[in-house]
Design a protein around this motif. Sequence first.
Motif, PDB file in Angstrom:
ATOM      1  N   MET A  17       0.852  -1.191   0.000  1.00  0.00           N
ATOM      2  CA  MET A  17       0.000   0.000   0.000  1.00  0.00           C
ATOM      3  C   MET A  17       0.888   1.241   0.000  1.00  0.00           C
ATOM      4  O   MET A  17       1.798   1.371   0.810  1.00  0.00           O
ATOM      5  CB  MET A  17      -0.900  -0.006   1.237  1.00  0.00           C
ATOM      6  CG  MET A  17      -1.791   1.219   1.318  1.00  0.00           C
ATOM      7  SD  MET A  17      -2.806   1.212   2.814  1.00  0.00           S
ATOM      8  CE  MET A  17      -3.870  -0.191   2.446  1.00  0.00           C
ATOM      9  N   ALA A  18       0.593   2.123  -0.899  1.00  0.00           N
ATOM     10  CA  ALA A  18       1.364   3.363  -0.977  1.00  0.00           C
ATOM     11  C   ALA A  18       1.038   4.246   0.219  1.00  0.00           C
ATOM     12  O   ALA A  18      -0.108   4.326   0.650  1.00  0.00           O
ATOM     13  CB  ALA A  18       1.060   4.096  -2.277  1.00  0.00           C
ATOM     14  N   GLU A  19       2.047   4.920   0.760  1.00  0.00           N
ATOM     15  CA  GLU A  19       1.865   5.796   1.914  1.00  0.00           C
ATOM     16  C   GLU A  19       2.254   7.221   1.538  1.00  0.00           C
ATOM     17  O   GLU A  19       3.268   7.446   0.885  1.00  0.00           O
ATOM     18  CB  GLU A  19       2.727   5.314   3.084  1.00  0.00           C
ATOM     19  CG  GLU A  19       2.312   3.966   3.655  1.00  0.00           C
ATOM     20  CD  GLU A  19       0.968   4.016   4.347  1.00  0.00           C
ATOM     21  OE1 GLU A  19       0.544   5.122   4.708  1.00  0.00           O
ATOM     22  OE2 GLU A  19       0.334   2.951   4.499  1.00  0.00           O
ATOM     23  N   VAL A  30       6.396  25.416  -2.907  1.00  0.00           N
ATOM     24  CA  VAL A  30       5.985  25.228  -4.306  1.00  0.00           C
ATOM     25  C   VAL A  30       6.945  24.303  -5.047  1.00  0.00           C
ATOM     26  O   VAL A  30       6.554  23.573  -5.972  1.00  0.00           O
ATOM     27  CB  VAL A  30       5.902  26.604  -5.005  1.00  0.00           C
ATOM     28  CG1 VAL A  30       5.452  26.452  -6.449  1.00  0.00           C
ATOM     29  CG2 VAL A  30       4.924  27.503  -4.258  1.00  0.00           C
ATOM     30  N   SER A  31       8.214  24.294  -4.641  1.00  0.00           N
ATOM     31  CA  SER A  31       9.188  23.439  -5.331  1.00  0.00           C
ATOM     32  C   SER A  31       8.847  21.956  -5.198  1.00  0.00           C
ATOM     33  O   SER A  31       9.186  21.149  -6.076  1.00  0.00           O
ATOM     34  CB  SER A  31      10.593  23.706  -4.786  1.00  0.00           C
ATOM     35  OG  SER A  31      10.667  23.373  -3.401  1.00  0.00           O
ATOM     36  N   GLU A  32       8.155  21.579  -4.121  1.00  0.00           N
ATOM     37  CA  GLU A  32       7.788  20.181  -3.931  1.00  0.00           C
ATOM     38  C   GLU A  32       6.716  19.737  -4.912  1.00  0.00           C
ATOM     39  O   GLU A  32       6.499  18.534  -5.094  1.00  0.00           O
ATOM     40  CB  GLU A  32       7.295  19.960  -2.495  1.00  0.00           C
ATOM     41  CG  GLU A  32       8.368  20.095  -1.421  1.00  0.00           C
ATOM     42  CD  GLU A  32       9.399  18.990  -1.516  1.00  0.00           C
ATOM     43  OE1 GLU A  32       9.038  17.869  -1.936  1.00  0.00           O
ATOM     44  OE2 GLU A  32      10.580  19.249  -1.213  1.00  0.00           O
ATOM     45  N   LEU A  33       6.034  20.707  -5.563  1.00  0.00           N
ATOM     46  CA  LEU A  33       4.990  20.338  -6.517  1.00  0.00           C
ATOM     47  C   LEU A  33       5.560  19.721  -7.790  1.00  0.00           C
ATOM     48  O   LEU A  33       4.818  19.122  -8.575  1.00  0.00           O
ATOM     49  CB  LEU A  33       4.152  21.578  -6.870  1.00  0.00           C
ATOM     50  CG  LEU A  33       3.430  22.251  -5.695  1.00  0.00           C
ATOM     51  CD1 LEU A  33       2.663  23.465  -6.179  1.00  0.00           C
ATOM     52  CD2 LEU A  33       2.497  21.261  -5.002  1.00  0.00           C
ATOM     53  N   GLU A  34       6.866  19.903  -8.009  1.00  0.00           N
ATOM     54  CA  GLU A  34       7.521  19.313  -9.189  1.00  0.00           C
ATOM     55  C   GLU A  34       8.471  18.186  -8.808  1.00  0.00           C
ATOM     56  O   GLU A  34       9.326  17.795  -9.600  1.00  0.00           O
ATOM     57  CB  GLU A  34       8.272  20.408  -9.952  1.00  0.00           C
ATOM     58  CG  GLU A  34       7.362  21.497 -10.502  1.00  0.00           C
ATOM     59  CD  GLU A  34       8.140  22.551 -11.273  1.00  0.00           C
ATOM     60  OE1 GLU A  34       9.379  22.478 -11.268  1.00  0.00           O
ATOM     61  OE2 GLU A  34       7.502  23.442 -11.876  1.00  0.00           O
ATOM     62  N   ASN A  35       8.327  17.706  -7.594  1.00  0.00           N
ATOM     63  CA  ASN A  35       9.166  16.587  -7.153  1.00  0.00           C
ATOM     64  C   ASN A  35       8.668  15.311  -7.824  1.00  0.00           C
ATOM     65  O   ASN A  35       7.575  14.812  -7.539  1.00  0.00           O
ATOM     66  CB  ASN A  35       9.075  16.467  -5.626  1.00  0.00           C
ATOM     67  CG  ASN A  35      10.099  15.489  -5.072  1.00  0.00           C
ATOM     68  OD1 ASN A  35      10.401  14.473  -5.676  1.00  0.00           O
ATOM     69  ND2 ASN A  35      10.620  15.814  -3.900  1.00  0.00           N
ATOM     70  N   ARG A  36       9.482  14.757  -8.742  1.00  0.00           N
ATOM     71  CA  ARG A  36       9.051  13.598  -9.513  1.00  0.00           C
ATOM     72  C   ARG A  36       8.815  12.381  -8.627  1.00  0.00           C
ATOM     73  O   ARG A  36       7.882  11.611  -8.856  1.00  0.00           O
ATOM     74  CB  ARG A  36      10.125  13.254 -10.571  1.00  0.00           C
ATOM     75  CG  ARG A  36      10.408  14.344 -11.595  1.00  0.00           C
ATOM     76  CD  ARG A  36       9.145  14.748 -12.334  1.00  0.00           C
ATOM     77  NE  ARG A  36       8.484  13.614 -12.956  1.00  0.00           N
ATOM     78  CZ  ARG A  36       7.310  13.659 -13.557  1.00  0.00           C
ATOM     79  NH1 ARG A  36       6.651  14.818 -13.595  1.00  0.00           N
ATOM     80  NH2 ARG A  36       6.774  12.590 -14.099  1.00  0.00           N
ATOM     81  N   LEU A  68       7.806  12.342  -5.486  1.00  0.00           N
ATOM     82  CA  LEU A  68       6.526  12.479  -4.799  1.00  0.00           C
ATOM     83  C   LEU A  68       5.354  12.346  -5.768  1.00  0.00           C
ATOM     84  O   LEU A  68       4.313  11.775  -5.428  1.00  0.00           O
ATOM     85  CB  LEU A  68       6.464  13.834  -4.092  1.00  0.00           C
ATOM     86  CG  LEU A  68       7.437  14.043  -2.924  1.00  0.00           C
ATOM     87  CD1 LEU A  68       7.298  15.445  -2.353  1.00  0.00           C
ATOM     88  CD2 LEU A  68       7.211  13.003  -1.835  1.00  0.00           C
ATOM     89  N   LEU A  69       5.536  12.880  -6.992  1.00  0.00           N
ATOM     90  CA  LEU A  69       4.466  12.741  -7.985  1.00  0.00           C
ATOM     91  C   LEU A  69       4.228  11.277  -8.344  1.00  0.00           C
ATOM     92  O   LEU A  69       3.076  10.842  -8.482  1.00  0.00           O
ATOM     93  CB  LEU A  69       4.817  13.552  -9.233  1.00  0.00           C
ATOM     94  CG  LEU A  69       4.787  15.080  -9.072  1.00  0.00           C
ATOM     95  CD1 LEU A  69       5.286  15.759 -10.344  1.00  0.00           C
ATOM     96  CD2 LEU A  69       3.388  15.564  -8.730  1.00  0.00           C
ATOM     97  N   GLU A  70       5.300  10.524  -8.480  1.00  0.00           N
ATOM     98  CA  GLU A  70       5.146   9.089  -8.755  1.00  0.00           C
ATOM     99  C   GLU A  70       4.497   8.371  -7.571  1.00  0.00           C
ATOM    100  O   GLU A  70       3.698   7.438  -7.751  1.00  0.00           O
ATOM    101  CB  GLU A  70       6.516   8.482  -9.062  1.00  0.00           C
ATOM    102  CG  GLU A  70       7.106   8.967 -10.389  1.00  0.00           C
ATOM    103  CD  GLU A  70       8.510   8.428 -10.626  1.00  0.00           C
ATOM    104  OE1 GLU A  70       9.010   7.689  -9.729  1.00  0.00           O
ATOM    105  OE2 GLU A  70       9.092   8.737 -11.675  1.00  0.00           O
ATOM    106  N   GLN A  71       4.835   8.833  -6.344  1.00  0.00           N
ATOM    107  CA  GLN A  71       4.224   8.238  -5.163  1.00  0.00           C
ATOM    108  C   GLN A  71       2.723   8.508  -5.133  1.00  0.00           C
ATOM    109  O   GLN A  71       1.933   7.628  -4.793  1.00  0.00           O
ATOM    110  CB  GLN A  71       4.896   8.799  -3.910  1.00  0.00           C
ATOM    111  CG  GLN A  71       4.477   8.112  -2.621  1.00  0.00           C
ATOM    112  CD  GLN A  71       5.253   8.647  -1.439  1.00  0.00           C
ATOM    113  OE1 GLN A  71       6.136   9.481  -1.579  1.00  0.00           O
ATOM    114  NE2 GLN A  71       4.926   8.152  -0.257  1.00  0.00           N
ATOM    115  N   VAL A  72       2.318   9.719  -5.525  1.00  0.00           N
ATOM    116  CA  VAL A  72       0.898  10.038  -5.577  1.00  0.00           C
ATOM    117  C   VAL A  72       0.212   9.220  -6.661  1.00  0.00           C
ATOM    118  O   VAL A  72      -0.909   8.724  -6.473  1.00  0.00           O
ATOM    119  CB  VAL A  72       0.703  11.547  -5.818  1.00  0.00           C
ATOM    120  CG1 VAL A  72      -0.764  11.871  -6.053  1.00  0.00           C
ATOM    121  CG2 VAL A  72       1.239  12.348  -4.641  1.00  0.00           C
ATOM    122  N   ALA A  73       0.893   9.060  -7.796  1.00  0.00           N
ATOM    123  CA  ALA A  73       0.315   8.258  -8.877  1.00  0.00           C
ATOM    124  C   ALA A  73       0.127   6.809  -8.440  1.00  0.00           C
ATOM    125  O   ALA A  73      -0.902   6.185  -8.721  1.00  0.00           O
ATOM    126  CB  ALA A  73       1.209   8.334 -10.117  1.00  0.00           C
TER     127      ALA A  73
END
Length: 297
Positions: free
Chosen positions: A1-3, A102-108, A110-115
């Motif tokens: 499960m993703a956290e 705002v810089s965390e919004l382009e963190n790849r 974290l984006l992959e973790q959200v995906a």
Amino acid sequence: MAELGFNEHHQNEVINYMRFARSKRVQRLKTIDSCFEDLKESRLVEETFTADEVSDMLEGLQAVVRGEVEMELINTTHTNVLLLRQLFSQAEKYYLKLQTDVSELENRELLEQVAEFEKTDFKTTNKTSQDVSKPKLAPLNEGGVSELLNKEIARLQEENDKLKARLKTLESQATSALDEKSKVEQALKDLQRVQTDQQFTRRSQEITDLEGTVETLREDFQKSLSATTASQKDLQDNLVAAKHDLLRVQEQLALAEKELEKKFQQTAAYRNMKEILAKKNEQMKEIRKKLQKYESE
């Protein structure tokens, strides 16, 4: 499960928002699909097209799709602002200041973790949470307010304890001052009583001496009277003189008593006692003022 690093409640809130975003995304994709369907049905009715016709159709389709995508992006931005508004409003109610990076919004990563979270957890919780009504946002960091209140209560309690200790100290000082004043007054009374006893003793002795003198004169007068009647007048004169002497002595005694009292008032012991009583009275007045001040608080 993703956290994602949230607790269960906040994770459910994220899922609700992602469900809302996905529904809006699906609607917009359907709109774009309908744009292509409209183009096929309205323009693609002939078998052959010239290059200008194809270019014209593509430009028209591009303008429509661009408008739809731009509208979706603008709407997404505004929706995110409303979401932040809800969070910030809750934070301001509890005097909290939230910060964003705002810089965390382009963190790849974290984006992959959200995906990944959307693919796994979002899909599994989608079925179980369909019938659950959307809850209102709960206060963030509610324990912080309780902690601030507890600190303020502890501070007030500590200040109250200090005031109580100060009041006890003042009461102790006032009691000590009262005791000392009572002792000084008692000492002054004892001193005055001793002086009075001494004066009474001297006065009694003088009166006794005078009475003895009068008695002696009276006896001498009786003897002289019985011895000769010729000296009766002299004896009477002597008796009168003795009475005058007695009155004069009594007057001198009264003057001596007043003089003694005046000298006693001029003695260092009397002045010291008087100054001590005056100082104690001033101390009592100051202590009463302090006590009245703390009683009013």
